[in-house]
Design a protein around this motif. Structure first.
Motif, short mmCIF file in Angstrom:
data_model
loop_
_atom_site.label_atom_id
_atom_site.label_comp_id
_atom_site.label_asym_id
_atom_site.label_seq_id
_atom_site.Cartn_x
_atom_site.Cartn_y
_atom_site.Cartn_z
N ARG A 447 0.82 -1.22 0.00
CA ARG A 447 0.00 0.00 0.00
C ARG A 447 0.85 1.27 0.00
O ARG A 447 0.37 2.35 -0.30
CB ARG A 447 -0.90 0.03 1.24
CG ARG A 447 -2.12 -0.83 1.20
CD ARG A 447 -3.14 -0.32 2.20
NE ARG A 447 -2.56 -0.03 3.49
CZ ARG A 447 -2.43 -0.88 4.50
NH1 ARG A 447 -2.87 -2.11 4.35
NH2 ARG A 447 -1.89 -0.51 5.64
N ASN A 448 2.13 1.15 0.44
CA ASN A 448 3.05 2.28 0.47
C ASN A 448 2.57 3.42 1.37
O ASN A 448 2.79 4.60 1.05
CB ASN A 448 3.31 2.82 -0.95
CG ASN A 448 4.06 1.84 -1.82
OD1 ASN A 448 5.13 1.37 -1.43
ND2 ASN A 448 3.51 1.51 -2.97
N ASP A 449 1.95 3.08 2.49
CA ASP A 449 1.53 4.13 3.41
C ASP A 449 2.34 4.03 4.71
O ASP A 449 3.18 3.14 4.88
CB ASP A 449 0.03 4.07 3.69
CG ASP A 449 -0.40 2.75 4.34
OD1 ASP A 449 0.48 1.95 4.72
OD2 ASP A 449 -1.62 2.52 4.45
N LYS A 450 2.07 4.97 5.63
CA LYS A 450 2.87 5.05 6.85
C LYS A 450 2.73 3.78 7.70
O LYS A 450 3.72 3.28 8.24
CB LYS A 450 2.45 6.27 7.68
CG LYS A 450 3.29 6.45 8.94
CD LYS A 450 2.95 7.73 9.68
CE LYS A 450 3.83 7.87 10.92
NZ LYS A 450 3.54 9.12 11.67
N GLN A 451 1.50 3.26 7.79
CA GLN A 451 1.32 2.05 8.59
C GLN A 451 2.11 0.88 7.99
O GLN A 451 2.69 0.07 8.72
CB GLN A 451 -0.16 1.68 8.70
CG GLN A 451 -0.38 0.40 9.51
CD GLN A 451 -1.68 0.39 10.27
OE1 GLN A 451 -2.18 1.44 10.66
NE2 GLN A 451 -2.24 -0.77 10.51
N LEU A 486 7.19 9.03 0.92
CA LEU A 486 6.18 9.85 1.57
C LEU A 486 6.69 11.22 1.99
O LEU A 486 5.99 12.23 1.86
CB LEU A 486 5.65 9.12 2.83
CG LEU A 486 4.80 7.86 2.60
CD1 LEU A 486 4.49 7.20 3.94
CD2 LEU A 486 3.51 8.19 1.87
#
Length: 832
Positions: A447-451, A486
């Motif tokens: 997903r390439n997100d912070k989580q 990010l």
């Protein structure tokens, strides 16, 4: 016993029906033989291997053909035969239940058992479809026609007719009833013969049955990979030429027999599509479960007359869940979380509860929800407190409108659990969740997100703790990649990722790359709060470790001192991070051979930790161990061993009997015991330490190999030179095969080998070994440490001994020559 003994000498049979339906008949005379003769014939039934195909007794109600492509389940077939036959005539099992998820091959197994062993039941074989409970009575009544009861039942009411057939099944003669698709306890209660010679074989998705039933449950799982490949290649011969692709298809299908049958049939029908094109199309099709091959396209017939449609097979189970029902709603919620776990791997119920919401579930409705999933064949029970889900059933969830929050709940729970387990520093506990963590983290990373980045780092830390350093590097780099995408370089998360990755690279021996990342992290941390923050202090500590590792101890000292200064400004002089800095400075001076300063810093760290932590706390145990090491180095062996024993007791109370901290203390304790002459006890401590490390990390982990070196030193003191050399060379061998990367350990072992050869009087070989030790240190480690000084001193001693040895040999040679000269002179005088 032969066929004559049971009056079967004149048997004859014929087969009627088309390609899809067959009835087997044996003469009425034999089919209605006496019960004792029938039981004697049943004794002939083989239980070590499947029997040959034979006609069934006359009057049997059975309309299936044996499947020529049938593979596997030999063990289950023979087990059913053994249970029904029993050890004696009166000890047979009356009911055997075949349970498992839809498509696992329960009905097919029952068909094959009947085709191979059914003729041993002279009272006949009777197949009853119980899928529709309203039609079961009709199915039972039809059995009466096959039993020849039609004329006898003329004029009876429906209830009386059914009762007459049911009474026939209670006679002593061995018969076989198959209750296919029986999902309801009530149906078994209604139709299970309470006594008599009838055996009942049940196929069901339900996996939890009341233990009051006198039955044996056989849970069916997916095929082994070899069985899957046999089914695929049997269904489609061209798959024999592309074994890797066939293996990929089997893997995607989770080795589920129905799915394999559908895939093989599809490829056999549509020859214009290559197996590689098929698997690629299957993986890209969304939802995969609705791909035309899995809906039966290309499958011409079903050997069990069940629907050739995987989606429809699973839908039968899910259609029985009613969202408005509280228990079914709980089941759907549990399922919605379970699909995000690794498929086919045991999921502990407490962990599933943690994900699904302990505030929503209490113990009772969790149990009821799980029971409902087991009842419908949606999940498989692995143990009393764990279940698993098949990957194709999980893929079915793509057709459902599941709450998007379920995935986040799973990730949050895993993040928390992973952090707790990492803090425990127990490799065996950590490794239990590996398969689930890979599944959860990979999905989050995609997903390439912070989580996703945070999960990747947490899992990387986990892998580091269980010494899977290459895996740890992969996940640390994924975390860094996401944070760079990010936030770019100038961000606290990115800087922390640089720092974490650099620390790991230090362990892997990638020192220059580590230094670059450390400096990037430190540059950012010094730009915030005027550089006075714990993150900057942490990075300085790491850089100090780097300089110490490469032998630049003066630079290491400056970094540790600067880190200490920052920590004192933030935590005064009594914080846990301040204690860490004191401990690091102590280790540095210990390596430099300044034991007085080392002890001073270690005692400062101990004093702080003693105030902060209860007795037995791991940090306090670490200080006890540090103090023991410095006292050991100063020759205060008795005092050192007191500290080691306290540390050992604390660690054992905290972690149990098997932990790498315990192994470290045992090794240090062994050094003290060896110095005081207790060599046998020292050897026992080292062997326990090595056993712990071998169990936790394997034979070639650096900590395990360090133990080999220490054990070699004990054998050297015992003057068991052969054993000492063997253990030293195990370390060298691991190094040469690149199984370990630790230049300091290798340099130490070469120095120890030199000492061994010196004691043996093999001074030339000793010189070779000590020069290897010195070379490693001068080229890779630096010369600001006591090991280098010890090696130089060792070299001087060896060369002195070598020179003395040569001089001794030369002197001996001269004395011999002088003696020979005197002999010649004496001889010459006599000759005159």
């Amino acid at each position: 016993m032969n066929m004559k003994n049971v009056n079967l000498d004149n048997s004859h049979c014929n087969v009627v029906g088309d390609n899809n339906e067959v009835n087997y008949y044996v003469s009425q005379e034999h089919g209605s033989g006496k019960s004792d003769e029938a039981r004697k014939y049943l004794e002939l039934m083989p239980t070590e291997k499947s029997a040959e195909l034979m006609p069934l007794p006359e009057g049997s109600k059975f309309h299936f053909l044996s499947n020529d492509l049938y593979v596997g389940r030999e063990e289950e077939i023979t087990k059913i035969a053994l249970l029904f036959k029993g050890e004696s005539l009166n000890t047979f099992t009356q009911m055997v239940i075949l349970g498992g998820v839809g498509g696992v091959g329960k009905t097919q197994l029952a068909v094959e058992f009947v085709c191979r062993h059914g003729h041993y039941f002279l009272g006949g074989v009777f197949w009853v479809n119980m899928e529709d409970k309203d039609q079961v009575e009709s199915e039972i009544l039809l059995c009466g026609d096959y039993l020849g009861l039609s004329r006898e039942m003329e004029g009876l009411s429906l209830v009386q007719k059914v009762a007459r057939v049911y009474r026939e099944f209670q006679k002593d003669i061995p018969r076989l009833l198959i209750f296919d698709n029986c999902e309801d306890d009530g149906l078994l209660d209604d139709w299970m013969p309470p006594y008599g010679g009838t055996r009942v074989l049940v196929t069901t998705r339900k996996q939890d049955w009341d233990k009051t039933y006198k039955m044996e449950f056989i849970g069916l799982s997916s095929f082994s990979r070899s069985e899957s490949l046999a089914l695929l290649t049997g269904s489609c011969s061209r798959l024999q030429e592309c074994e890797n692709t066939a293996d990929e298809i089997a893997d995607f299908m989770g080795d589920l027999p129905l799915a394999l049958h559908l895939a093989g049939s599809y490829l056999n029908t549509f020859k214009s599509e290559t197996p590689m094109e098929y698997i690629q199309g299957l993986k890209s099709y969304k939802p995969s479960i609705l791909h035309e091959s899995l809906q039966g396209r290309g499958a011409k017939r079903s050997p069990t007359k069940h629907e050739n449609n995987l989606y429809a097979t699973f839908l039968r189970s899910f259609n029985k869940l009613v969202a408005e029902d509280s228990i079914d709603a709980a089941s759907l919620r549990l399922f919605g979380h379970l699909v995000w776990f690794a498929h086919g791997v045991a999921v502990p119920l407490w962990l599933l509860l943690k994900c699904a919401g302990s505030k929503i579930f209490d113990g009772k409705n969790l149990d009821l929800g799980v029971y409902r999933l087991l009842e419908l064949g949606i999940v498989t029970r692995v143990s009393e407190d764990s279940i698993s889900i098949h990957r194709l059933i999980a893929l079915f969830s793509e057709c459902m409108q599941l709450d998007a929050a379920f995935l986040r709940n799973v990730e949050d729970a895993f993040f928390e659990e992973c952090s707790v387990l990492t803090e425990s520093k127990n490799p065996k506990l950590l490794s239990r969740w590996r398969n689930h963590m890979v599944e959860v983290v990979q999905r989050a990373v995609d997903r390439n997100d912070k989580q996703g980045a945070e999960l990747a780092f947490t899992f990387g830390l986990w892998c580091k703790e269980i010494n899977e350093f290459e895996s740890a590097e992969r996940w640390y780099k994924e975390s860094l990649r996401i944070f760079l995408n990010l936030h770019g370089e100038e961000n606290i998360d990115t800087a922390a990722a640089y720092n974490n990755l650099a620390g790991l690279l230090m362990v892997l021996g990638k020192l220059q790359e580590a230094k670059v990342y450390f400096e990037k992290a430190l540059s950012f941390f010094k730009s915030i709060s005027g550089g006075v923050n714990l993150m900057a202090a942490g990075t300085l500590t790491h850089i100090g470790d780097y300089y110490q590792f490469v032998g630049q101890n003066s630079l290491s000292y400056q970094c540790h001192l600067e880190a200490l200064d920052i920590r004192i400004k933030i935590q005064n002089d009594d914080g846990p991070q301040v204690a860490l800095s004191y401990a690091k400075l102590g280790s540095l001076f210990l390596e430099c051979g300044d034991y007085t300063k080392a002890e001073g810093y270690f005692r400062k760290a101990f004093s702080i930790r003693e105030k902060l932590f209860d007795e037995g706390h791991p940090d306090l145990c670490q200080s006890l161990n540090d103090l023991g090491i410095v006292l050991l180095s100063k020759g205060q062996y008795g005092a050192a061993m007191i500290f080691f024993k306290k540390a050992l007791l604390g660690y054992e109370n905290a972690y149990g009997e098997e932990n790498f901290y315990i192994a470290n203390v045992l090794e240090n304790l062994a050094r003290g015991l060896a110095e005081t002459g207790e060599l046998g006890e020292a050897e026992r401590c080292l062997r326990r330490a090595i056993e712990i490390r071998e169990n936790l990390f394997g034979f070639f982990h650096v900590d395990t190999v360090k133990g080999y070196n220490s054990l070699g030193c004990v054998y050297l003191k015992k003057k068991e030179y052969g054993e000492a050399e063997r253990y030293y060379k195990k370390v060298i061998s691991a190094s040469e095969r690149e199984l370990i990367r630790n230049d300091q350990l290798v340099a130490t072992v070469y120095n120890n080998l030199a000492a061994l050869m010196k004691q043996r009087g093999m001074f030339t070989q000793a010189e070779v070994y000590v020069m290897k030790s010195i070379s490693i240190q001068e080229n890779d480690l630096g010369v600001e440490n006591h090991l280098y000084r010890a090696a130089i001193q060792n070299l001087k001693d060896i060369r002195l001994k070598l020179r003395q040895s040569k001089e001794s040999k030369l002197s001996k040679k001269r004395r011999g020559a002088l003696k020979e000269k005197r002999k010649r002179k004496k001889k010459m005088k006599k000759g005159r």
